[in-house]
Design a protein around this motif. Structure first.
Motif, mmCIF file in Angstrom:
data_model
loop_
_atom_site.group_PDB
_atom_site.id
_atom_site.type_symbol
_atom_site.label_atom_id
_atom_site.label_comp_id
_atom_site.label_asym_id
_atom_site.label_seq_id
_atom_site.Cartn_x
_atom_site.Cartn_y
_atom_site.Cartn_z
ATOM 1 N N ARG A 223 -3.020 -5.110 -7.516
ATOM 2 C CA ARG A 223 -3.746 -4.042 -8.213
ATOM 3 C C ARG A 223 -3.726 -2.778 -7.372
ATOM 4 O O ARG A 223 -3.668 -2.820 -6.146
ATOM 5 C CB ARG A 223 -5.178 -4.465 -8.537
ATOM 6 N N TRP B 222 -11.731 11.716 -15.126
ATOM 7 C CA TRP B 222 -10.572 11.008 -14.596
ATOM 8 C C TRP B 222 -9.332 11.889 -14.524
ATOM 9 O O TRP B 222 -8.533 11.786 -13.595
ATOM 10 C CB TRP B 222 -10.289 9.756 -15.416
ATOM 11 N N TRP C 105 -16.792 10.001 -8.083
ATOM 12 C CA TRP C 105 -16.003 11.103 -7.515
ATOM 13 C C TRP C 105 -16.676 12.466 -7.708
ATOM 14 O O TRP C 105 -16.059 13.465 -8.094
ATOM 15 C CB TRP C 105 -14.595 11.153 -8.113
ATOM 16 N N SER D 294 -5.978 -0.706 -6.662
ATOM 17 C CA SER D 294 -7.136 -0.495 -5.791
ATOM 18 C C SER D 294 -6.916 -1.067 -4.391
ATOM 19 O O SER D 294 -7.640 -0.714 -3.459
ATOM 20 C CB SER D 294 -8.399 -1.091 -6.418
ATOM 21 N N ASN D 295 -5.915 -1.935 -4.232
ATOM 22 C CA ASN D 295 -5.614 -2.455 -2.902
ATOM 23 C C ASN D 295 -5.148 -1.358 -1.953
ATOM 24 O O ASN D 295 -5.193 -1.527 -0.735
ATOM 25 C CB ASN D 295 -4.538 -3.547 -2.987
ATOM 26 N N LEU D 296 -4.688 -0.235 -2.510
ATOM 27 C CA LEU D 296 -4.212 0.872 -1.675
ATOM 28 C C LEU D 296 -5.347 1.757 -1.174
ATOM 29 O O LEU D 296 -5.102 2.679 -0.394
ATOM 30 C CB LEU D 296 -3.210 1.725 -2.465
ATOM 31 N N LEU D 297 -6.574 1.498 -1.613
ATOM 32 C CA LEU D 297 -7.702 2.316 -1.165
ATOM 33 C C LEU D 297 -7.927 2.211 0.346
ATOM 34 O O LEU D 297 -8.503 3.113 0.949
ATOM 35 C CB LEU D 297 -8.979 1.903 -1.904
ATOM 36 N N ALA D 298 -7.462 1.130 0.941
ATOM 37 C CA ALA D 298 -7.655 0.942 2.379
ATOM 38 C C ALA D 298 -6.690 1.792 3.210
ATOM 39 O O ALA D 298 -6.802 1.831 4.437
ATOM 40 C CB ALA D 298 -7.472 -0.534 2.742
ATOM 41 N N TYR D 299 -5.755 2.471 2.557
ATOM 42 C CA TYR D 299 -4.743 3.239 3.278
ATOM 43 C C TYR D 299 -4.821 4.712 2.895
ATOM 44 O O TYR D 299 -5.256 5.063 1.799
ATOM 45 C CB TYR D 299 -3.336 2.710 2.957
ATOM 46 N N THR D 300 -4.393 5.570 3.800
ATOM 47 C CA THR D 300 -4.326 7.001 3.497
ATOM 48 C C THR D 300 -3.007 7.313 2.811
ATOM 49 O O THR D 300 -2.100 6.474 2.741
ATOM 50 C CB THR D 300 -4.421 7.835 4.783
#
Length: 287
Positions: free
Chosen positions: A237, A9, A4, A239-245
């Motif tokens: 988990r 963090w 990042w 991190s599965n939400l990384l595919a969404y805005t």
């Protein structure tokens, strides 16, 4: 290495809160608030939260004030059904996301057991067809024996077969009794196959409890009912939400009830009286 762009963090968050003491954090109880003053964790008493700050203690209402968001504007992510998801939903009406790491193994297990599940459903459907036909044959035997009774009295017999009746049994009755016995044996044969399959269903996921999401063959587990009640979404988990805005809208599938799902009702066709045929059964789809 720092991902990042070299950020630490805690710089990814507007506010950082530790030692929150959940579930009390979500209630209206006034709790002391401390800011983290030094890198080694020295605390200083604080009156309110500020954006970019790091704090210990406080409560959820303070977070709402500093972020100027309330209720459904929040999506709270937690991995405990009570101290996280239940309390955030019930006390503050926040949107909630349940993290269930075991879900990944559950999905794989459901896929592996799909073929066996289809075989089990087919056996149950066949057993139900046999049972429906047997019930019709027994009822028809009752009716005919009652008519054959001297005086045409009502239905008798203690075991549901309508008694033996008077006079000589017709050819149809003799054939029906034999058919009823064969149907009983077929039902028992189906049950003998169904029972061990039901007992071992999901054993490849957990040999003691079976599937995490089920209680027995047809019911949901208590955990899944709690997740459905208090979690707006759930995943294995974060991190599965990384595919969404942050603006993506998740919508749930319609919850079906028993009368919503098309069922294969069993339509029994009775042969004409005196034809000598035994009634047959055929599936008929209705909603």
């Amino acid at each position: 290495q720092r991902p990042w762009g070299g950020m630490r963090w805690w710089q990814l968050f507007d506010v950082v809160v530790v030692s929150a003491c959940k579930p009390d954090f979500f209630t209206e109880t006034r709790r002391p608030l401390y800011s983290v003053a030094t890198a080694d964790g020295m605390l200083r008493e604080a009156l309110r939260m500020e954006l970019g700050g790091q704090y210990a203690g406080g409560n959820a209402r303070m977070v709402e004030k500093v972020t100027r968001c309330r209720g459904e504007e929040f999506l709270y992510v937690g991995d405990h059904i009570f101290t996280d998801v239940n309390m955030a939903k019930r006390c503050l009406s926040w949107r909630t996301c349940m993290i269930l790491q075991e879900l990944e193994q559950e999905v794989v297990g459901l896929d592996q057991g799909r073929e066996e599940g289809q075989q089990l459903r087919a056996l149950m459907s066949r057993r139900d067809e046999y049972a429906a036909l047997r019930c019709h044959v027994r009822s028809e035997l009752q009716r005919r024996r009652a008519q054959r009774d001297d005086g045409g009295g009502g239905i008798c017999g203690g075991d549901g077969d309508g008694g033996s009746g008077g006079g000589t049994p017709s050819e149809w009755e003799v054939s029906a009794v034999a058919s009823e016995e064969r149907l009983r044996e077929a039902i028992e044969a189906c049950e003998a196959q169904i029972q061990p399959m039901v007992e071992t269903e999901g054993a490849h996921v957990n040999r003691y409890w079976g599937y995490l999401s089920r209680a027995g063959w047809a019911d949901k587990s208590h955990l899944m009912r709690q997740i459905e009640k208090y979690a707006d979404i759930y995943t294995s988990r974060i991190s599965n939400l990384l595919a969404y805005t942050a603006y993506f809208r998740f919508t749930a599938s319609p919850q079906s009830l028993q009368h919503d799902v098309p069922h294969a009702h069993l339509k029994v066709r009775s042969a004409a009286t005196g034809s000598g045929d035994i009634p047959r059964v055929s599936p008929r789809s209705e909603t």
